[in-house]
Design a protein around this motif. Structure first.
Motif, PDB file in Angstrom:
ATOM      1  N   THR A  47       0.826  -1.206   0.000  1.00 43.46           N
ATOM      2  CA  THR A  47       0.000   0.000   0.000  1.00 43.46           C
ATOM      3  C   THR A  47       0.857   1.252   0.000  1.00 43.46           C
ATOM      4  O   THR A  47       0.600   2.225  -0.722  1.00 43.46           O
ATOM      5  CB  THR A  47      -0.932   0.011   1.218  1.00 43.46           C
ATOM      6  OG1 THR A  47      -1.749  -1.162   1.183  1.00 43.46           O
ATOM      7  CG2 THR A  47      -1.834   1.245   1.210  1.00 43.46           C
ATOM      8  N   VAL A  48       1.914   1.234   0.845  1.00 42.90           N
ATOM      9  CA  VAL A  48       2.823   2.376   0.923  1.00 42.90           C
ATOM     10  C   VAL A  48       3.513   2.603  -0.420  1.00 42.90           C
ATOM     11  O   VAL A  48       3.616   3.734  -0.905  1.00 42.90           O
ATOM     12  CB  VAL A  48       3.862   2.174   2.038  1.00 42.90           C
ATOM     13  CG1 VAL A  48       4.932   3.270   1.973  1.00 42.90           C
ATOM     14  CG2 VAL A  48       3.188   2.184   3.391  1.00 42.90           C
ATOM     15  N   TYR A  49       3.984   1.505  -1.037  1.00 42.32           N
ATOM     16  CA  TYR A  49       4.685   1.620  -2.319  1.00 42.32           C
ATOM     17  C   TYR A  49       3.759   2.183  -3.402  1.00 42.32           C
ATOM     18  O   TYR A  49       4.151   3.036  -4.202  1.00 42.32           O
ATOM     19  CB  TYR A  49       5.218   0.261  -2.761  1.00 42.32           C
ATOM     20  CG  TYR A  49       6.372  -0.234  -1.923  1.00 42.32           C
ATOM     21  CD1 TYR A  49       7.282   0.660  -1.361  1.00 42.32           C
ATOM     22  CD2 TYR A  49       6.537  -1.603  -1.672  1.00 42.32           C
ATOM     23  CE1 TYR A  49       8.318   0.207  -0.577  1.00 42.32           C
ATOM     24  CE2 TYR A  49       7.580  -2.061  -0.901  1.00 42.32           C
ATOM     25  CZ  TYR A  49       8.470  -1.148  -0.340  1.00 42.32           C
ATOM     26  OH  TYR A  49       9.512  -1.588   0.423  1.00 42.32           O
ATOM     27  N   VAL A  66       2.092   6.587  -6.846  1.00 47.84           N
ATOM     28  CA  VAL A  66       1.058   7.511  -7.332  1.00 47.84           C
ATOM     29  C   VAL A  66       1.459   8.956  -7.051  1.00 47.84           C
ATOM     30  O   VAL A  66       1.281   9.854  -7.891  1.00 47.84           O
ATOM     31  CB  VAL A  66      -0.299   7.184  -6.677  1.00 47.84           C
ATOM     32  CG1 VAL A  66      -1.326   8.272  -7.008  1.00 47.84           C
ATOM     33  CG2 VAL A  66      -0.817   5.834  -7.139  1.00 47.84           C
ATOM     34  N   ALA A  67       2.029   9.191  -5.843  1.00 52.99           N
ATOM     35  CA  ALA A  67       2.442  10.546  -5.488  1.00 52.99           C
ATOM     36  C   ALA A  67       3.537  11.048  -6.426  1.00 52.99           C
ATOM     37  O   ALA A  67       3.532  12.207  -6.858  1.00 52.99           O
ATOM     38  CB  ALA A  67       2.932  10.578  -4.044  1.00 52.99           C
ATOM     39  N   ILE A  68       4.494  10.159  -6.750  1.00 51.56           N
ATOM     40  CA  ILE A  68       5.581  10.541  -7.664  1.00 51.56           C
ATOM     41  C   ILE A  68       5.021  10.880  -9.036  1.00 51.56           C
ATOM     42  O   ILE A  68       5.411  11.876  -9.659  1.00 51.56           O
ATOM     43  CB  ILE A  68       6.628   9.411  -7.757  1.00 51.56           C
ATOM     44  CG1 ILE A  68       7.377   9.273  -6.428  1.00 51.56           C
ATOM     45  CG2 ILE A  68       7.617   9.691  -8.896  1.00 51.56           C
ATOM     46  CD1 ILE A  68       8.308   8.075  -6.380  1.00 51.56           C
ATOM     47  N   ILE A  69       4.084  10.053  -9.511  1.00 51.59           N
ATOM     48  CA  ILE A  69       3.473  10.299 -10.819  1.00 51.59           C
ATOM     49  C   ILE A  69       2.777  11.659 -10.831  1.00 51.59           C
ATOM     50  O   ILE A  69       2.881  12.438 -11.791  1.00 51.59           O
ATOM     51  CB  ILE A  69       2.472   9.178 -11.179  1.00 51.59           C
ATOM     52  CG1 ILE A  69       3.219   7.859 -11.432  1.00 51.59           C
ATOM     53  CG2 ILE A  69       1.650   9.565 -12.400  1.00 51.59           C
ATOM     54  CD1 ILE A  69       4.172   7.898 -12.601  1.00 51.59           C
ATOM     55  N   VAL A  97       3.412  14.302  -8.909  1.00 50.81           N
ATOM     56  CA  VAL A  97       4.404  15.382  -8.849  1.00 50.81           C
ATOM     57  C   VAL A  97       5.073  15.571 -10.205  1.00 50.81           C
ATOM     58  O   VAL A  97       5.239  16.697 -10.692  1.00 50.81           O
ATOM     59  CB  VAL A  97       5.456  15.090  -7.769  1.00 50.81           C
ATOM     60  CG1 VAL A  97       6.612  16.089  -7.857  1.00 50.81           C
ATOM     61  CG2 VAL A  97       4.827  15.148  -6.384  1.00 50.81           C
ATOM     62  N   VAL A  98       5.457  14.444 -10.848  1.00 57.14           N
ATOM     63  CA  VAL A  98       6.094  14.521 -12.163  1.00 57.14           C
ATOM     64  C   VAL A  98       5.143  15.143 -13.176  1.00 57.14           C
ATOM     65  O   VAL A  98       5.538  15.979 -14.005  1.00 57.14           O
ATOM     66  CB  VAL A  98       6.537  13.116 -12.633  1.00 57.14           C
ATOM     67  CG1 VAL A  98       6.969  13.158 -14.092  1.00 57.14           C
ATOM     68  CG2 VAL A  98       7.674  12.605 -11.770  1.00 57.14           C
ATOM     69  N   ASN A  99       3.875  14.775 -13.118  1.00 58.25           N
ATOM     70  CA  ASN A  99       2.891  15.316 -14.049  1.00 58.25           C
ATOM     71  C   ASN A  99       2.702  16.824 -13.851  1.00 58.25           C
ATOM     72  O   ASN A  99       2.626  17.586 -14.814  1.00 58.25           O
ATOM     73  CB  ASN A  99       1.558  14.595 -13.852  1.00 58.25           C
ATOM     74  CG  ASN A  99       0.544  14.972 -14.919  1.00 58.25           C
ATOM     75  OD1 ASN A  99       0.801  14.781 -16.097  1.00 58.25           O
ATOM     76  ND2 ASN A  99      -0.588  15.507 -14.506  1.00 58.25           N
ATOM     77  N   ILE A 100       2.650  17.255 -12.586  1.00 52.90           N
ATOM     78  CA  ILE A 100       2.505  18.690 -12.299  1.00 52.90           C
ATOM     79  C   ILE A 100       3.722  19.457 -12.797  1.00 52.90           C
ATOM     80  O   ILE A 100       3.607  20.524 -13.413  1.00 52.90           O
ATOM     81  CB  ILE A 100       2.299  18.922 -10.788  1.00 52.90           C
ATOM     82  CG1 ILE A 100       0.944  18.346 -10.344  1.00 52.90           C
ATOM     83  CG2 ILE A 100       2.378  20.410 -10.449  1.00 52.90           C
ATOM     84  CD1 ILE A 100       0.724  18.384  -8.852  1.00 52.90           C
ATOM     85  N   PHE A 101       4.925  18.892 -12.546  1.00 51.22           N
ATOM     86  CA  PHE A 101       6.161  19.547 -12.983  1.00 51.22           C
ATOM     87  C   PHE A 101       6.245  19.603 -14.501  1.00 51.22           C
ATOM     88  O   PHE A 101       6.616  20.635 -15.084  1.00 51.22           O
ATOM     89  CB  PHE A 101       7.367  18.800 -12.413  1.00 51.22           C
ATOM     90  CG  PHE A 101       8.684  19.442 -12.742  1.00 51.22           C
ATOM     91  CD1 PHE A 101       9.020  20.688 -12.214  1.00 51.22           C
ATOM     92  CD2 PHE A 101       9.590  18.819 -13.586  1.00 51.22           C
ATOM     93  CE1 PHE A 101      10.229  21.287 -12.517  1.00 51.22           C
ATOM     94  CE2 PHE A 101      10.794  19.416 -13.901  1.00 51.22           C
ATOM     95  CZ  PHE A 101      11.119  20.646 -13.349  1.00 51.22           C
ATOM     96  N   ALA A 102       5.858  18.492 -15.152  1.00 51.28           N
ATOM     97  CA  ALA A 102       5.886  18.457 -16.626  1.00 51.28           C
ATOM     98  C   ALA A 102       4.888  19.446 -17.206  1.00 51.28           C
ATOM     99  O   ALA A 102       5.170  20.131 -18.197  1.00 51.28           O
ATOM    100  CB  ALA A 102       5.572  17.043 -17.120  1.00 51.28           C
ATOM    101  N   GLN A 103       3.702  19.557 -16.566  1.00 49.52           N
ATOM    102  CA  GLN A 103       2.712  20.505 -17.044  1.00 49.52           C
ATOM    103  C   GLN A 103       3.215  21.934 -16.904  1.00 49.52           C
ATOM    104  O   GLN A 103       3.005  22.780 -17.779  1.00 49.52           O
ATOM    105  CB  GLN A 103       1.400  20.331 -16.264  1.00 49.52           C
ATOM    106  CG  GLN A 103       0.252  21.177 -16.781  1.00 49.52           C
ATOM    107  CD  GLN A 103      -0.140  20.807 -18.194  1.00 49.52           C
ATOM    108  OE1 GLN A 103      -0.259  19.622 -18.520  1.00 49.52           O
ATOM    109  NE2 GLN A 103      -0.330  21.797 -19.050  1.00 49.52           N
ATOM    110  N   PHE A 104       3.931  22.198 -15.790  1.00 50.82           N
ATOM    111  CA  PHE A 104       4.500  23.526 -15.594  1.00 50.82           C
ATOM    112  C   PHE A 104       5.510  23.850 -16.687  1.00 50.82           C
ATOM    113  O   PHE A 104       5.528  24.938 -17.253  1.00 50.82           O
ATOM    114  CB  PHE A 104       5.174  23.613 -14.227  1.00 50.82           C
ATOM    115  CG  PHE A 104       6.044  24.840 -14.054  1.00 50.82           C
ATOM    116  CD1 PHE A 104       5.474  26.083 -13.813  1.00 50.82           C
ATOM    117  CD2 PHE A 104       7.428  24.750 -14.171  1.00 50.82           C
ATOM    118  CE1 PHE A 104       6.273  27.211 -13.671  1.00 50.82           C
ATOM    119  CE2 PHE A 104       8.229  25.869 -14.037  1.00 50.82           C
ATOM    120  CZ  PHE A 104       7.642  27.106 -13.785  1.00 50.82           C
ATOM    121  N   LEU A 105       6.373  22.870 -17.012  1.00 54.52           N
ATOM    122  CA  LEU A 105       7.391  23.091 -18.036  1.00 54.52           C
ATOM    123  C   LEU A 105       6.759  23.319 -19.403  1.00 54.52           C
ATOM    124  O   LEU A 105       7.184  24.205 -20.151  1.00 54.52           O
ATOM    125  CB  LEU A 105       8.347  21.898 -18.096  1.00 54.52           C
ATOM    126  CG  LEU A 105       9.314  21.738 -16.920  1.00 54.52           C
ATOM    127  CD1 LEU A 105      10.153  20.483 -17.111  1.00 54.52           C
ATOM    128  CD2 LEU A 105      10.215  22.962 -16.788  1.00 54.52           C
TER     129      LEU A 105
END
Length: 479
Positions: A17-19, A24-27, A29-37
């Motif tokens: 569950t933790v993994y 999901v959290a990493i995905i 964050v990466v999606n938000i950062f990619a959208q910003f870029l």
């Protein structure tokens, strides 16, 4: 009550569950950062097979050399642009121009309903279509209508959309940023034909356009003259004005004859000096034509002037064309070069007031092709021939540049004219970029087939997914 608490299952289940939560959290964050870029720097990858969102090397080179700010005003709201598929593609292209110019190409949205005062500064945009672009540079501004960015052509259940946004944007940016632009003059006073498409073609290649009365003299800034299917002859004074115009290095004359053009002895005598005659025949072709035999489809003639690589599957269409007779190929400091000709299957019918053409199919007495239908004459200037070159470009029909013909998706006419203008004006910056083509296909099914497809998509597949889910749930529960 007794709990069957399995420590091992809890331990590894909690870890899983933790993994999963961490993944999901990493995905996210990466999606938000990619959208910003992508929003900030327009770093979207173009994964289309045709590269429809990628910029050509010519455009990238042009953008890298921009020194002054270019402003693009989009006559729409951002939401309005994003609701339209074609407009969304145009907006994506504009964002890439912004990125590859290092921010020199800027853009902003203008809601015409809320900003009517905008048109006081840009009056040429007052009657523009929704989502049109007003492009302003340090020298001038221009308007590009939204309809110019794409056109659709359908054939054999295949729909092709030709996106021209890159060529239109790049040409407009060159036009508004160039210190000087070439000028095209349209000769008037002889009941010339309306050929608005010619003006569009010149403006698309960074020319200003104006009417010219030869009796008043050709303005000094005009270096390209157009004579479009005149029906009244020229005077000796007008021919003298033409000769003076063509005694200057880099000046060009474009002559479009026509099926209805009467005998014009004075003008025809002058064009014969350049090596051209327009026999009184109508060229037809039953095998290679567009819609009717009177619209023969031509082909390029190999020459050392214009590269035919851009033609591809496109076809030069000549509506109601006369043949062009080349009187000579070389003479003193002059030469004539055929550029386009009809196919071997073509034939020509005599044009006569006494006997009008009644049928367009081949008859006895018709002359067999192929026929030259576009050509160019070049004259080296000066006593030694080393003082520059003047050119006369001739076409057998004004219909070659007719708006409706140029708009035919498979027509080579617009591309050819752009290439010709580029060749004849080597010092004028032009952009000739192939449109990006996107194909879609029609799915032809019967009404009963459509019903079956609806049942499968709406009923069978969802039920199958639910059944698989229930089966997996029961199996896991009974382990």
């Amino acid at each position: 009550m007794k709990f069957d608490f399995n420590v091992r299952k809890f331990k590894y289940g909690s870890a899983s569950t933790v993994y999963i939560a961490l993944f999901v959290a990493i995905i996210i964050v990466v999606n938000i950062f990619a959208q910003f870029l992508t929003d900030r720097f327009s770093l979207k990858l173009d994964l289309t097979t045709t590269g429809e969102f990628s910029l050509s090397d010519d455009t990238r080179e042009m953008l890298s050399g921009i020194e002054d700010e270019i402003k693009i005003y989009i006559l729409s709201t951002q939401a309005g642009m994003e609701k339209n598929e074609q407009a969304t593609r145009t907006l994506e292209m504009i964002q890439r121009y912004n990125t590859h110019s290092g921010g020199k190409v800027k853009y902003d949205f203008i809601d015409p309903n809320k900003n009517p005062q905008f048109f006081e500064k840009y009056p040429k945009a007052r009657n523009s279509q929704a989502r049109a672009l007003v492009i302003e540079g340090p020298q001038r501004y221009t308007v590009v209508e939204s309809a110019e960015f794409a056109y659709t052509y359908g054939e054999n259940n295949t729909n092709k959309v030709y996106y021209q946004s890159e060529e239109k944007l790049s040409s407009a940016i060159l036009y508004v940023s160039s210190p000087e632009v070439s000028n095209a003059g349209f000769v008037t006073g002889h009941n010339e034909a309306e050929v608005a498409a010619l003006e569009t073609i010149f403006k698309g290649n960074n020319f200003d356009a104006q009417d010219v009365d030869l009796l008043s003299g050709v303005p000094a800034q005009v270096n390209n003259l157009v004579i479009a299917a005149p029906t009244a002859d020229f005077t000796a004074e007008e021919i003298s004005a033409l000769e003076s115009f063509l005694s200057i290095d880099g000046n060009n004359l474009y002559v479009f004859w026509g099926m209805q053009t009467p005998t014009l002895p004075v003008l025809e005598r002058y064009l014969a000096e350049w090596g051209f005659k327009f026999p009184a025949y109508l060229v037809c072709d039953e095998s290679n034509a567009y819609m009717t035999p009177a619209f023969p489809v031509g082909e390029t003639v190999k020459n050392d002037l214009i590269d035919d690589a851009a033609q591809g599957q496109l076809m030069p269409i000549f509506p109601r064309t006369r043949p062009i007779e080349l009187i000579f190929t070389e003479k003193s400091y002059m030469r004539t070069v055929p550029l386009l000709q009809t196919q071997k299957s073509s034939y020509a019918k005599l044009l006569s007031n006494d006997k009008p053409i009644e049928v367009l199919t081949r008859e006895g007495g018709d002359i067999s092709g192929p026929f030259t239908v576009a050509a160019i004459g070049e004259r080296a200037l000066g006593n030694t021939g080393n003082e520059g070159i003047a050119r006369v470009c001739v076409f057998g029909t004004e219909g070659f540049a007719d708006e409706e013909v140029v708009a035919i998706a498979r027509a080579y006419n617009n591309t050819f004219l752009s290439q010709l203008v580029t060749y004849a004006n080597p010092d004028t910056l032009t952009m000739a970029i192939k449109p990006k083509v996107v194909s879609s296909y029609d799915l032809n099914i019967t009404e009963s087939g459509a019903k079956v497809l609806r049942i499968v998509l709406i009923g069978v597949i969802p039920l199958l997914i639910i059944a698989i889910g229930i089966f997996v749930f029961i199996r896991r529960k009974n382990r």
